[in-house]
Design a protein around this motif. Sequence first.
Motif, PDB file in Angstrom:
ATOM      1  N   ARG A 186      75.671  43.447  50.496  1.00  0.00           N
ATOM      2  CA  ARG A 186      76.371  44.579  49.728  1.00  0.00           C
ATOM      3  C   ARG A 186      75.288  45.941  49.777  1.00  0.00           C
ATOM      4  NH1 ARG A 186      75.892  46.473  44.833  1.00  0.00           N
ATOM      5  NH2 ARG A 186      74.527  44.755  44.393  1.00  0.00           N
ATOM      6  N   VAL A 187      74.210  45.423  49.548  1.00  0.00           N
ATOM      7  CA  VAL A 187      73.132  46.538  49.164  1.00  0.00           C
ATOM      8  C   VAL A 187      72.617  47.289  50.374  1.00  0.00           C
ATOM      9  CG1 VAL A 187      70.690  47.047  48.450  1.00  0.00           C
ATOM     10  CG2 VAL A 187      72.148  45.289  47.130  1.00  0.00           C
ATOM     11  N   LYS A 188      72.761  46.673  51.589  1.00  0.00           N
ATOM     12  CA  LYS A 188      72.314  47.218  52.825  1.00  0.00           C
ATOM     13  C   LYS A 188      73.303  48.312  53.030  1.00  0.00           C
ATOM     14  CE  LYS A 188      74.247  44.054  56.580  1.00  0.00           C
ATOM     15  NZ  LYS A 188      73.786  43.493  57.556  1.00  0.00           N
ATOM     16  N   ALA A 189      74.581  48.244  52.551  1.00  0.00           N
ATOM     17  CA  ALA A 189      75.739  49.342  52.903  1.00  0.00           C
ATOM     18  C   ALA A 189      75.452  50.501  52.041  1.00  0.00           C
ATOM     19  CB  ALA A 189      76.718  48.752  53.010  1.00  0.00           C
ATOM     20  N   GLU A 190      74.513  50.482  51.071  1.00  0.00           N
ATOM     21  CA  GLU A 190      74.304  51.736  50.055  1.00  0.00           C
ATOM     22  C   GLU A 190      73.558  52.870  50.768  1.00  0.00           C
ATOM     23  OE1 GLU A 190      75.430  51.874  47.128  1.00  0.00           O
ATOM     24  OE2 GLU A 190      76.071  49.719  47.006  1.00  0.00           O
ATOM     25  N   ALA A 191      73.679  54.020  50.376  1.00  0.00           N
ATOM     26  CA  ALA A 191      73.255  55.206  50.842  1.00  0.00           C
ATOM     27  C   ALA A 191      71.693  55.306  50.866  1.00  0.00           C
ATOM     28  CB  ALA A 191      73.947  56.616  49.960  1.00  0.00           C
ATOM     29  N   PHE A 192      71.227  54.837  49.810  1.00  0.00           N
ATOM     30  CA  PHE A 192      69.646  54.826  49.831  1.00  0.00           C
ATOM     31  C   PHE A 192      69.081  54.089  50.972  1.00  0.00           C
ATOM     32  CE2 PHE A 192      70.601  51.213  47.134  1.00  0.00           C
ATOM     33  CZ  PHE A 192      69.723  50.404  47.643  1.00  0.00           C
ATOM     34  N   VAL A 193      69.664  52.963  51.261  1.00  0.00           N
ATOM     35  CA  VAL A 193      69.243  52.103  52.526  1.00  0.00           C
ATOM     36  C   VAL A 193      69.319  52.997  53.858  1.00  0.00           C
ATOM     37  CG1 VAL A 193      69.425  50.141  53.816  1.00  0.00           C
ATOM     38  CG2 VAL A 193      69.658  49.864  51.418  1.00  0.00           C
ATOM     39  N   GLU A 194      70.539  53.585  53.825  1.00  0.00           N
ATOM     40  CA  GLU A 194      70.687  54.666  55.163  1.00  0.00           C
ATOM     41  C   GLU A 194      69.773  55.629  55.212  1.00  0.00           C
ATOM     42  OE1 GLU A 194      72.624  53.732  57.649  1.00  0.00           O
ATOM     43  OE2 GLU A 194      73.335  52.063  56.631  1.00  0.00           O
ATOM     44  N   SER A 195      69.643  56.153  53.874  1.00  0.00           N
ATOM     45  CA  SER A 195      68.270  57.228  53.783  1.00  0.00           C
ATOM     46  C   SER A 195      66.986  56.632  54.206  1.00  0.00           C
ATOM     47  CB  SER A 195      68.395  57.724  52.556  1.00  0.00           C
ATOM     48  OG  SER A 195      69.777  58.373  52.044  1.00  0.00           O
ATOM     49  N   ALA A 196      66.716  55.475  54.014  1.00  0.00           N
ATOM     50  CA  ALA A 196      65.387  54.893  54.318  1.00  0.00           C
ATOM     51  C   ALA A 196      65.276  54.971  55.823  1.00  0.00           C
ATOM     52  CB  ALA A 196      65.153  53.745  53.559  1.00  0.00           C
ATOM     53  N   LYS A 197      66.492  54.720  56.342  1.00  0.00           N
ATOM     54  CA  LYS A 197      66.411  54.528  57.988  1.00  0.00           C
ATOM     55  C   LYS A 197      66.306  55.695  58.427  1.00  0.00           C
ATOM     56  CE  LYS A 197      69.588  50.328  58.103  1.00  0.00           C
ATOM     57  NZ  LYS A 197      70.638  49.737  58.390  1.00  0.00           N
ATOM     58  N   VAL A 198      66.873  56.843  58.027  1.00  0.00           N
ATOM     59  CA  VAL A 198      66.810  58.079  58.656  1.00  0.00           C
ATOM     60  C   VAL A 198      65.433  58.342  58.769  1.00  0.00           C
ATOM     61  CG1 VAL A 198      67.588  60.411  58.398  1.00  0.00           C
ATOM     62  CG2 VAL A 198      69.176  58.672  58.038  1.00  0.00           C
ATOM     63  N   ILE A 199      64.564  58.576  57.524  1.00  0.00           N
ATOM     64  CA  ILE A 199      63.229  59.026  57.459  1.00  0.00           C
ATOM     65  C   ILE A 199      62.289  58.085  58.194  1.00  0.00           C
ATOM     66  CG2 ILE A 199      63.642  59.933  55.174  1.00  0.00           C
ATOM     67  CD1 ILE A 199      62.182  57.681  53.674  1.00  0.00           C
TER      68      ILE A 199
END
Length: 330
Positions: A186-199
């Motif tokens: 559930r958590v890995k689909a949150e926006a802050f995880v995607e943001s961490a991947k982007v940076i």
Amino acid sequence: MAQRRLVDRLPVVHQLKQSVGLQRGMLVAGLALTGLFIVVAIFAPWLAPYSYNQLRGPDGLFGAQQPPSPEHLLGTTVGGYDVLSRTIWGAQTALFVIVVAIILSVFAGILLGLVSGYLGGWLDRVLVVIADAIYSFPSLLLAIVAAIAISGGQSGLVPGVMAAAIAITVVFIPQYFRVVRAEVVRVKAEAFVESAKVIGASTWRIMFRHVLRNSTRSLPLIITLNASEAIATLAALGFLGFGIEPTAAAEWGYDLKESIGDVSAGIWWTAIPPGVAIVVAILGVTLIGESLNDLADPRLRARRRSAKATPADAVAATQPVSREFMGEVE
């Protein structure tokens, strides 16, 4: 004010302030019984009048199945041990096994659940199948098989405690694995995880820095419930003869098994103390777990607020900013 808010955030203090009525009574009773169990276990060398394997005093042998007396407040067992001392030392053995089993199962279950839920793929499918296969076995039967495989049934204090703890750990790991894996998915689909991947954050940094800290909120509840199950499993192993040797440590399940023949002969003092100790320890931890389970329900907080509602609260309920300013919204 800041210091008071920090104190209010402590787990026990926060739950006590949040609880009402029956939930508060259950939590207080559970904390009292569990605290008593922990204190007795820690201070067993000073509280017990004799050692757990002591058979002789200044006046000679204790004697078998002696009734309660000033020298032996709860009498002696069929083997000639002091019942009170064996009961007190048994708390230390139980606490030792609980701590080791919980630590091992929490670390293994969290690590496997985190890796499985975040990475997915074939590794996730394999781990899920293995966890489900282990979880499908009866917990006591699985613990017996593990105890036999690890120590051959019985052994000394440290090997026996480790064998019992590992046997219980095998039962608990799938529970932590399934809970943590579901939260990680559930958590890995949150926006802050995607943001961490982007940076450009690494996979392991995202897993342990961002995903893990948001996937373990329900673990304290599971730990309390598993602690009571660990006490029962340890007692069952000792009762069935797969626990720790009586000369290596005191164990409530073994003492209860040895007292079965005494009950039919009217010798009650050898069976009641270890039985009561098992019930009190399990009851205390279970009350804490059930209270935390009730307090985790948002409907309880709604009932608490509605019970103390005033006309001003009804107006403030329509203004979330004002409620937060007044300190009513955490």
